[in-house]
Write an enzyme that holds these catalytic residues in place. Sequence first.
Site, short mmCIF file in Angstrom:
data_model
loop_
_atom_site.label_atom_id
_atom_site.label_comp_id
_atom_site.label_asym_id
_atom_site.label_seq_id
_atom_site.Cartn_x
_atom_site.Cartn_y
_atom_site.Cartn_z
N ARG A 12 0.82 -1.07 0.03
CA ARG A 12 0.05 0.05 0.09
C ARG A 12 0.80 1.22 -0.06
O ARG A 12 0.35 2.43 -0.02
CB ARG A 12 -0.87 -0.12 1.17
CG ARG A 12 -2.21 -1.20 1.06
CD ARG A 12 -3.15 -0.99 2.28
NE ARG A 12 -2.55 -1.56 3.50
CZ ARG A 12 -2.19 -0.63 4.42
NH1 ARG A 12 -2.57 0.73 4.38
NH2 ARG A 12 -1.51 -1.00 5.31
N ARG A 37 1.32 -4.54 6.84
CA ARG A 37 1.06 -4.85 8.19
C ARG A 37 -0.43 -4.65 8.77
O ARG A 37 -0.73 -4.95 9.87
CB ARG A 37 1.79 -3.54 9.03
CG ARG A 37 1.50 -2.25 8.49
CD ARG A 37 2.41 -1.49 9.31
NE ARG A 37 2.36 0.03 8.83
CZ ARG A 37 2.75 0.98 9.28
NH1 ARG A 37 3.57 1.00 10.03
NH2 ARG A 37 2.69 2.24 8.44
N PRO A 126 19.60 0.80 -3.70
CA PRO A 126 19.24 2.28 -3.40
C PRO A 126 18.58 2.90 -4.17
O PRO A 126 17.71 3.90 -3.75
CB PRO A 126 20.53 2.95 -2.81
CG PRO A 126 21.77 1.79 -2.80
CD PRO A 126 21.17 0.73 -3.80
N ASN A 127 18.70 2.70 -5.73
CA ASN A 127 18.03 3.53 -6.55
C ASN A 127 17.61 2.42 -7.63
O ASN A 127 18.80 2.11 -8.34
CB ASN A 127 18.68 4.70 -6.82
CG ASN A 127 17.55 5.74 -7.59
OD1 ASN A 127 16.83 5.29 -8.52
ND2 ASN A 127 17.58 6.97 -7.18
N HIS A 155 14.38 15.17 -2.08
CA HIS A 155 13.15 14.22 -1.84
C HIS A 155 11.99 14.94 -1.39
O HIS A 155 11.94 15.97 -0.74
CB HIS A 155 13.64 13.00 -1.19
CG HIS A 155 14.70 12.07 -2.06
ND1 HIS A 155 16.23 12.25 -2.19
CD2 HIS A 155 14.27 10.81 -2.63
CE1 HIS A 155 16.50 11.42 -2.69
NE2 HIS A 155 15.45 10.40 -3.08
N LYS A 159 9.93 11.36 3.21
CA LYS A 159 11.12 10.24 3.35
C LYS A 159 11.44 10.17 4.77
O LYS A 159 11.71 11.36 5.36
CB LYS A 159 12.23 10.87 2.44
CG LYS A 159 13.42 9.84 2.23
CD LYS A 159 14.31 10.10 1.00
CE LYS A 159 15.49 9.08 0.92
NZ LYS A 159 14.98 7.91 0.83
N GLY A 165 19.43 6.84 0.31
CA GLY A 165 20.55 5.60 -0.17
C GLY A 165 21.15 5.84 -1.17
O GLY A 165 22.43 5.66 -1.41
N THR A 166 20.76 6.78 -2.34
CA THR A 166 21.47 6.93 -3.56
C THR A 166 22.58 8.00 -3.06
O THR A 166 23.82 7.94 -3.67
CB THR A 166 20.31 7.82 -4.27
OG1 THR A 166 19.26 7.00 -4.54
CG2 THR A 166 21.23 8.01 -5.79
N1 LIG Z 1 15.38 1.93 -4.40
C1 LIG Z 1 14.71 2.71 -4.88
O1 LIG Z 1 14.78 3.19 -6.31
C2 LIG Z 1 13.32 3.43 -4.36
C3 LIG Z 1 12.71 4.29 -4.80
C4 LIG Z 1 11.60 4.80 -4.00
C5 LIG Z 1 11.58 4.56 -2.47
N2 LIG Z 1 12.72 3.81 -2.16
C6 LIG Z 1 12.44 3.41 -0.81
O2 LIG Z 1 11.57 2.43 -0.52
C7 LIG Z 1 10.91 2.46 0.89
C8 LIG Z 1 9.51 2.87 0.51
O3 LIG Z 1 9.30 4.00 -0.05
P1 LIG Z 1 7.72 4.67 -0.11
O4 LIG Z 1 7.91 6.16 -0.85
O5 LIG Z 1 6.94 3.53 -0.94
O6 LIG Z 1 7.31 4.71 1.38
P2 LIG Z 1 5.64 4.53 2.02
O7 LIG Z 1 5.76 5.09 3.18
O8 LIG Z 1 4.99 4.95 0.81
O9 LIG Z 1 5.56 2.98 1.96
C9 LIG Z 1 6.06 2.12 2.86
C10 LIG Z 1 5.07 0.85 3.32
O10 LIG Z 1 5.64 0.14 4.18
C11 LIG Z 1 4.49 -0.32 4.85
N3 LIG Z 1 5.14 -1.23 5.96
C12 LIG Z 1 5.57 -0.54 7.17
N4 LIG Z 1 5.88 -1.69 7.90
C13 LIG Z 1 5.50 -2.97 7.41
C14 LIG Z 1 5.40 -4.38 7.67
N5 LIG Z 1 5.92 -4.43 9.06
N6 LIG Z 1 5.02 -5.12 6.88
C15 LIG Z 1 4.56 -4.59 5.84
N7 LIG Z 1 4.59 -3.47 5.25
C16 LIG Z 1 5.20 -2.28 6.11
C17 LIG Z 1 3.68 0.87 5.32
O11 LIG Z 1 2.44 0.37 5.59
C18 LIG Z 1 3.78 1.50 3.91
O12 LIG Z 1 2.59 1.30 3.20
C19 LIG Z 1 11.81 3.49 1.33
O13 LIG Z 1 12.67 3.08 2.13
C20 LIG Z 1 12.18 4.69 0.36
O14 LIG Z 1 13.46 5.20 0.68
C21 LIG Z 1 13.58 3.33 -2.95
O1 LIG Z 2 11.47 8.25 -2.30
C1 LIG Z 2 12.45 7.72 -1.70
O2 LIG Z 2 12.54 7.40 -0.51
C2 LIG Z 2 13.60 7.21 -2.53
N1 LIG Z 2 14.50 7.02 -1.94
C3 LIG Z 2 15.69 6.54 -2.69
C4 LIG Z 2 17.01 6.88 -1.88
O3 LIG Z 2 16.76 6.84 -0.55
O4 LIG Z 2 18.09 6.98 -2.59
C5 LIG Z 2 15.84 7.09 -4.11
C6 LIG Z 2 14.41 6.92 -4.79
C7 LIG Z 2 13.50 7.57 -3.94
#
Ligand SMILES: NC(=O)c1ccc[n+]([C@@H]2O[C@H](COP(=O)([O-])OP(=O)(O)OC[C@H]3O[C@@H](n4cnc5c(N)ncnc54)[C@H](O)[C@@H]3O)[C@@H](O)[C@H]2O)c1
Ligand SMILES: O=C(O)C1=N[C@H](C(=O)O)CCC1
Length: 266
Positions: A12, A37, A126-127, A155, A159, A165-166
């Site tokens: 979600r 959750r 991380p990205n 961001h 966040k 992480g990037t």
């Molecule tokens: N690697 C990438 O390219 C990239 C891109 C965007 C975001 N991210 C990272 O991804 C993660 C999520 O980002 P987001 O923007 O979707 O956040 P968000 O807050 O929209 O979503 C996080 C979700 O995790 C769920 N959650 C929390 N605890 C949980 C549990 N115990 N079990 C199941 N679900 C649980 C929450 O309910 C929420 O829906 C962050 O760490 C962000 O930095 C990484």
């Molecule tokens: O939306 C976020 O949170 C993102 N996190 C990543 C990071 O921490 O580098 C990159 C993409 C978006």
Amino acid sequence: MDKIKIIVAGPRGRMGLEAVKLVHNTENFELAAVLDRKNNGMNLSEIGGFEGIHAPVYSDLDECFSSVDAQVLIDLTTPEVGMVHAEKALEYGIRPVVGTTGFSKEDLERLDSLTAEKELGCIIAPNFAIGAILMMKFSQMAAKYFEDIEVIEMHHDQKLDAPSGTAVKTAQLISEVREDKIQGHPSEKETLPGARGADMNGMRIHSVRLPGLVAHQQVMFGMEGQLLTIRHDSFNRASFMSGVKLAVEEVMKIDVLVYGLENVIE
Ligand SMILES: NC(=O)c1ccc[n+]([C@@H]2O[C@H](COP(=O)([O-])OP(=O)(O)OC[C@H]3O[C@@H](n4cnc5c(N)ncnc54)[C@H](O)[C@@H]3O)[C@@H](O)[C@H]2O)c1
Ligand SMILES: O=C(O)C1=N[C@H](C(=O)O)CCC1
């Protein structure tokens, strides 16, 4: 070809929703379950926004991993939760693809030894945006010629982790080719704490958080009489999905920890 059976954790969330759609719409992927959750015991299709996408919803990790036939976990949650999910998945023979950021050096070391012990692949990315990976690679190339560098990551204001992480990964890649160097004036003083950003081997990292932003980073390289700026912008979460798809396909082929998609793309 057999489909890759996938569990998505955090369905979600902003990223989780996109990942669920990706898995649902990809021919050789199958959504085996989601870890949420809330909503334990429901079917995902009963939850608003997921109409027509069928998968059992679990809130308990052990129950999910022991009863679902899956090969890959895509984790998009929070740093603390993501680490528990990744460790537990490996214990159950499931390969983690982790987009969640904020993992510590110790977390990565722990996952490195667990993947080696279990002989299972794990990708921490991380990205996932291909442009961001190129931005990191180009920054590493530029750092061979420019030793004064400031990373500015920007961001959305929801966040949880800073620096991103990037930004951490970018600074690590740069540090592989750049001698440590204290930047700025040797006698500089911050009159407001934090004004010069975080310090990584003398490089400075600045974190901007504003509503309206998604994920953006610019790496600035300065030298007498010139400035090089390398910048990447993600304008939506769909920008990350080709990288998620690639990571799922790649994690099935490896039996080690890979930290960063730059180790996967040519
Ligand atoms: N690697 C990438 O390219 C990239 C891109 C965007 C975001 N991210 C990272 O991804 C993660 C999520 O980002 P987001 O923007 O979707 O956040 P968000 O807050 O929209 O979503 C996080 C979700 O995790 C769920 N959650 C929390 N605890 C949980 C549990 N115990 N079990 C199941 N679900 C649980 C929450 O309910 C929420 O829906 C962050 O760490 C962000 O930095 C990484
Ligand atoms: O939306 C976020 O949170 C993102 N996190 C990543 C990071 O921490 O580098 C990159 C993409 C978006």
